[in-house]
Design an enzyme around this catalytic site. Structure first.
Site, PDB file in Angstrom:
ATOM      1  N   LYS A 168       0.822  -1.212   0.000  1.00 17.42           N
ATOM      2  CA  LYS A 168       0.000   0.000   0.000  1.00 17.42           C
ATOM      3  C   LYS A 168       0.853   1.259   0.000  1.00 17.42           C
ATOM      4  O   LYS A 168       0.513   2.244  -0.638  1.00 17.42           O
ATOM      5  CB  LYS A 168      -0.938   0.016   1.214  1.00 17.42           C
ATOM      6  CG  LYS A 168      -2.150  -0.865   1.051  1.00 17.42           C
ATOM      7  CD  LYS A 168      -3.249  -0.431   2.005  1.00 17.42           C
ATOM      8  CE  LYS A 168      -4.496  -1.267   1.837  1.00 17.42           C
ATOM      9  NZ  LYS A 168      -5.505  -0.985   2.847  1.00 17.42           N
ATOM     10  N   LYS A 220      -6.602  -8.633  -7.388  1.00 17.59           N
ATOM     11  CA  LYS A 220      -7.746  -8.765  -6.488  1.00 17.59           C
ATOM     12  C   LYS A 220      -8.885  -7.835  -6.936  1.00 17.59           C
ATOM     13  O   LYS A 220      -8.607  -6.722  -7.409  1.00 17.59           O
ATOM     14  CB  LYS A 220      -7.287  -8.356  -5.082  1.00 17.59           C
ATOM     15  CG  LYS A 220      -8.061  -9.013  -3.982  1.00 17.59           C
ATOM     16  CD  LYS A 220      -7.492  -8.657  -2.631  1.00 17.59           C
ATOM     17  CE  LYS A 220      -8.621  -8.682  -1.621  1.00 17.59           C
ATOM     18  NZ  LYS A 220      -8.246  -8.364  -0.283  1.00 17.59           N
ATOM     19  N   LYS A 245     -12.319  -1.955  -5.102  1.00 18.88           N
ATOM     20  CA  LYS A 245     -13.163  -0.790  -5.358  1.00 18.88           C
ATOM     21  C   LYS A 245     -12.360   0.341  -6.005  1.00 18.88           C
ATOM     22  O   LYS A 245     -12.927   1.262  -6.572  1.00 18.88           O
ATOM     23  CB  LYS A 245     -13.816  -0.306  -4.070  1.00 18.88           C
ATOM     24  CG  LYS A 245     -12.802   0.151  -3.038  1.00 18.88           C
ATOM     25  CD  LYS A 245     -13.250   1.408  -2.332  1.00 18.88           C
ATOM     26  CE  LYS A 245     -12.056   2.056  -1.675  1.00 18.88           C
ATOM     27  NZ  LYS A 245     -12.244   3.420  -1.318  1.00 18.88           N
TER      28      LYS A 245
END
Ligand code: TRP
Length: 345
Positions: free
Chosen positions: A121, A208, A211
């Site tokens: 991240k 994956k 959103k």
């Protein structure tokens, strides 16, 4: 002399959390929420909408109120029943933050440096990531251990965080073994359920479902209309080969595996049986069936979510009730922890 404690170690207690980050999709539903509803039939379950976790990414903060209501609506619409489970938003139980601080003081920077999710991240701009994002697994450990949970349903990507939770629990137990008779925390076990461990993007079977993917066609959102669902399933990437009759022959066919996993999750069947049922057929055939399955399960949920989002007071009331119940447990456990450490007299 050993300390006399008030909290009890439960027999089997489930804790899990979901981040309120808006635009829920079937990956969130199959990976977490759907399993939660199954577990509440047997176990003592505590589920949290983890708003403090969502805050670790600053862009989530602006929408946090709306996202919290929407994710709570999705959880309720999927069948989480306040009579069976405790459902609350994390920030309304301040003990989470307090315990996270205590755990920050027994966790090593080296442990957190190894967390792959942080590395992914934060990317190359590590200095720009928030301190919250870095210490997020410590807050997650606090969430779980604050209720002395014994089992935690999680996706594959959270397994490492659960390992860290176990390290923190173990460190605490060892550090304070003189103060208490038995080990205070049991080491929580992961529960990884069903074929939906990792639902991937409909456009790329190696990524994956997310959103934040720029392509809306890569995911099926819980708020999608029926015709949108059909068209996304129809357009989902596959390969030109037929469906084989065994799992080994699916090796390397990431998009094919993903569609079959999604099918398995929605039909509550296992992958082996599905391969036998569809073997030799092309993916267009499976896709037609899959659209119907998804729509049948998701549409009533979407309807209920919309109803709840038009009656936000209902959602808020459920969260307040849940927070009160969670706080009752958390307060006793945190007091014991402080007593063990020597912070409370
Ligand atoms: N980190 C989890 C996720 O992003 C959410 C979470 C927070 C959680 N606290 C938890 C999951 C405790 C299980 C138990 O998916």
């Amino acid at each position: 002399m050993k300390i006399d404690l008030k909290s009890k170690q439960p027999r089997r207690r489930i804790f899990s959390g979901i981040q309120p980050t808006g635009n829920l999709h079937i990956g969130n539903y199959l990976g977490a929420i759907k399993n939660w509803t199954k577990l509440q039939e047997e176990d003592d379950c505590i589920y949290s909408i983890v708003d403090l976790h969502a805050m670790t990414v600053p862009s989530n903060v602006l929408e946090i109120k709306h996202s919290t209501l929407e994710v709570t609506a999705a959880v309720i619409a999927s069948g989480i029943d306040q009579k069976k489970s405790i459902l609350f938003n994390q920030s309304s139980v301040p003990q989470h933050s307090e315990l996270a601080w205590i755990f920050n003081c027994i966790s090593k920077i080296g442990w957190l440096n190894r967390m792959t999710q942080f590395k992914e991240k934060a990317g190359k701009k590590r200095d720009n990531a928030t301190v919250g994002l870095f210490s997020y697994p410590v807050l997650m450990a606090a969430d779980i251990l604050l209720y002395r949970a014994t089992h935690v349903p999680v996706g594959e990507d959270q397994k490492q965080h659960l390992e860290l939770t176990r390290d923190i629990a173990q460190t605490f137990n060892t550090m304070f073994h003189n103060q208490i008779d038995k080990k205070f925390f049991s080491l929580p076990e992961p529960i990884i359920l069903g074929p939906a461990k990792r639902i991937m993007s409909l456009r790329d079977g190696m990524k994956k479902m997310s959103k934040s993917d720029i392509s809306d066609a890569s995911r099926i959102n819980l708020m999608d209309e029926k015709d949108v669902i059909s068209s996304k399933v129809k357009k989902a990437k596959t390969d030109p080969y037929p469906i084989p009759d065994n799992i080994n022959d699916l090796e390397g066919r990431h998009e094919a595996i993903n569609l079959i996993n999604i099918y398995a999750s929605f039909s509550n069947k296992n992958v082996e049986d599905i391969l036998i049922e569809f073997s030799g057929k092309g993916f267009s055939y499976l896709k037609n069936n899959l659209s119907d399955l998804i729509i049948n399960e998701i549409s009533p949920l979407t309807r209920e979510m919309r109803h709840l989002m038009n009656n936000k007071d209902e959602i808020i009331k459920i969260l307040i009730d849940g927070s009160n119940k969670a706080q009752e447990i958390a307060d006793v456990v945190l007091k014991d922890i402080k007593k063990i450490i020597g912070l409370n007299f």
